[in-house]
Design an enzyme around this catalytic site. Structure first.
Site, PDB file in Angstrom:
ATOM      1  CB  SER A 247      28.606  -7.894-112.718  1.00  0.00           C
ATOM      2  OG  SER A 247      29.630  -8.543-112.030  1.00  0.00           O
ATOM      3  CE  LYS A 251      29.403  -6.070-106.835  1.00  0.00           C
ATOM      4  NZ  LYS A 251      29.301  -7.486-106.695  1.00  0.00           N
ATOM      5  CD1 TRP A 338      33.477 -12.986-108.354  1.00  0.00           C
ATOM      6  CD2 TRP A 338      34.823 -14.150-106.994  1.00  0.00           C
ATOM      7  NE1 TRP A 338      34.347 -12.097-107.777  1.00  0.00           N
ATOM      8  CE2 TRP A 338      35.182 -12.788-106.930  1.00  0.00           C
ATOM      9  CE3 TRP A 338      35.525 -15.069-106.216  1.00  0.00           C
ATOM     10  CZ2 TRP A 338      36.218 -12.313-106.122  1.00  0.00           C
ATOM     11  CZ3 TRP A 338      36.563 -14.598-105.407  1.00  0.00           C
ATOM     12  CH2 TRP A 338      36.895 -13.240-105.367  1.00  0.00           C
ATOM     13  CG  HIS A 388      30.162 -12.884-114.030  1.00  0.00           C
ATOM     14  ND1 HIS A 388      29.321 -12.705-112.952  1.00  0.00           N
ATOM     15  CD2 HIS A 388      30.738 -11.677-114.278  1.00  0.00           C
ATOM     16  CE1 HIS A 388      29.395 -11.454-112.565  1.00  0.00           C
ATOM     17  NE2 HIS A 388      30.235 -10.801-113.350  1.00  0.00           N
TER      18      HIS A 388
END
Ligand code: GCU
Length: 406
Positions: A247, A251, A338, A388
């Site tokens: 998540s 990044k 998302w 997720h």
């Protein structure tokens, strides 16, 4: 008053593929001046150009490290995990400019003859959440509140101990000959908008501008500092250190892999917007939404592209391309809309021309694979069932991917 009104317009994510705008991505193999990149040597120059854009426009410029790192083993178990592993917790003190930041790195290494390959990643809730071992320290850094993981009043607690053990699959790692190194990300930079005064930002007092590093930059930079330390260890194979993150920390893992080529393999787990997902697709989370919700994550400059993605001089496929020719794995969850699973896949696919320049395949499929069907070229990809999260299934694929390349 509706809470959403306090923040201006309510954000309604697009989850309709037919509403994804027509978009044109920058060609990763064309120089700014229009010339073609046609050899690995050309790519070295194009790589610099590409990296520069990600620095100035997206993540901000992270400073070169010119300080000192002191290392102290605070606890050590010579027979962890039923005797199969050695387990240490190491306090790294970063010193610069009369200031100090302490990081606590938890390291599991398999007991094997040779130096071990290691998977390094930041964790969300503290080292103690990876194991029931009562001697692993509970972080005293600021933490986001989370009842489930025992974080209240921005403090971690005993209640979280062992609760993320499955997710990190430490046992499987050890059984397969991999080490795991991890630290709590808030020790590098607490995840709130503090005006960049705490965490590792505090080691630098330069005047900030629109391209200064944000939190994602700080987390990635911290991974490089841990790499500095891993390089000093005889029982770690520094040529085989993978950087992993989930998540927001996915990044950071991608940005660490882009900025620091010592990471021989890079793994993005559900990294989404500002990670593996293409910004121009406008599916799920968008550049505008992420900048409004998390103003401290990116360079201020990134906000210039909020609701204005076509103006970006790069897109996230070029972030993946910055890993070339090293292996990179992108993982999605099918219900994690998302994070835009398809956009995550496509950034891998569109990085292929750069891998091909090196005579490599990159992403081996040109259509997004079916759910739970991992594919592995130099670029690996899967879209797992579920939403997720970083799950044992995901970790299992990463070990397979590392086996394949190492
Ligand atoms: C939020 C954010 C995402 C991020 C995620 C996470 O959902 O919008 O960009 O990846 O948090 O870090 O779990």
């Amino acid at each position: 008053i509706f809470p959403s009104l306090l923040f201006g317009q309510e954000f309604i994510p697009n989850y309709d593929e037919s509403k994804v705008p027509d978009y044109q991505l920058p060609d990763p193999l064309v120089f700014e001046n229009g010339e073609k990149v046609s050899s690995p040597e050309d790519w070295e120059k194009k790589r610099v150009e590409t990296l520069r854009y990600f620095e100035t426009e997206v993540y901000g410029i992270s400073p070169a490290w010119d300080g000192e790192i002191k290392a102290e083993i605070i606890t050590e178990l010579l027979n962890a995990l039923g005797g199969k592993a050695e387990r240490r917790e190491v306090k790294l003190t970063l010193q610069r400019n009369g200031k100090e930041v302490d990081l606590y790195v938890l390291i599991y290494l398999p007991k094997i003859e040779q130096a071990a390959p290691v998977i390094l990643g930041l964790n969300f809730y503290g080292n103690h959440t990876l194991s029931d071992d009562p001697t692993i320290r509970v972080t005293d850094a600021w933490i986001r509140n989370n009842e489930t993981y025992g974080a209240t009043d921005h403090k971690a607690s005993e209640k979280g101990r062992g609760l993320r053990r499955e997710n990190w699959a430490v046992e499987e790692a050890i059984n397969r000959g991999y080490g795991i190194a991890t630290l709590y990300y808030g020790e590098l930079d607490p995840d709130f908008d503090d005006g960049f005064e705490n965490g590792v930002h505090a080691l630098y007092q330069e005047e900030r501008n629109e391209s200064s590093w944000g939190a994602v930059g700080a987390w990635a930079w911290g991974l490089s500092r841990v790499m500095d330390y891993l390089e000093t260890l005889d029982d770690v194979d520094a040529a085989k250190v993978a950087v992993l993150g989930h998540s927001r920390l996915g990044k950071a893992a991608l940005w660490a892999g882009a900025t620091d080529t010592r990471f021989a393999l890079v793994i993005s787990n559900n990294s989404g917007c500002g990670g593996a997902a293409l910004s121009r697709r406008n599916y799920g989370e968008t550049v505008g939404r992420i900048n409004r919700a998390f103003p401290h994550w990116f360079a201020k400059r990134f906000d210039h592209y909020s609701e204005n993605e076509t103006a970006l001089p790069i897109d996230q496929h070029q972030l993946i391309a910055l890993m070339a020719p090293r292996p990179v794995y992108i993982a999605s969850g099918v219900d994690d809309r998302w994070a835009d699973p398809k956009g995550e896949f496509l950034s891998g696919l569109y990085a292929n021309p750069v891998y091909q320049l090196f005579g490599k395949t990159g992403m081996p499929e040109n259509k997004q694979p079916a759910v739970d069907q991992p594919v592995m070229g130099e670029i690996g990809y899967h879209v797992r069932s579920g939403g997720h999260g970083m799950l044992p299934y995901d970790m299992h694929q990463y070990f397979n991917f590392a086996d394949k390349h190492w």
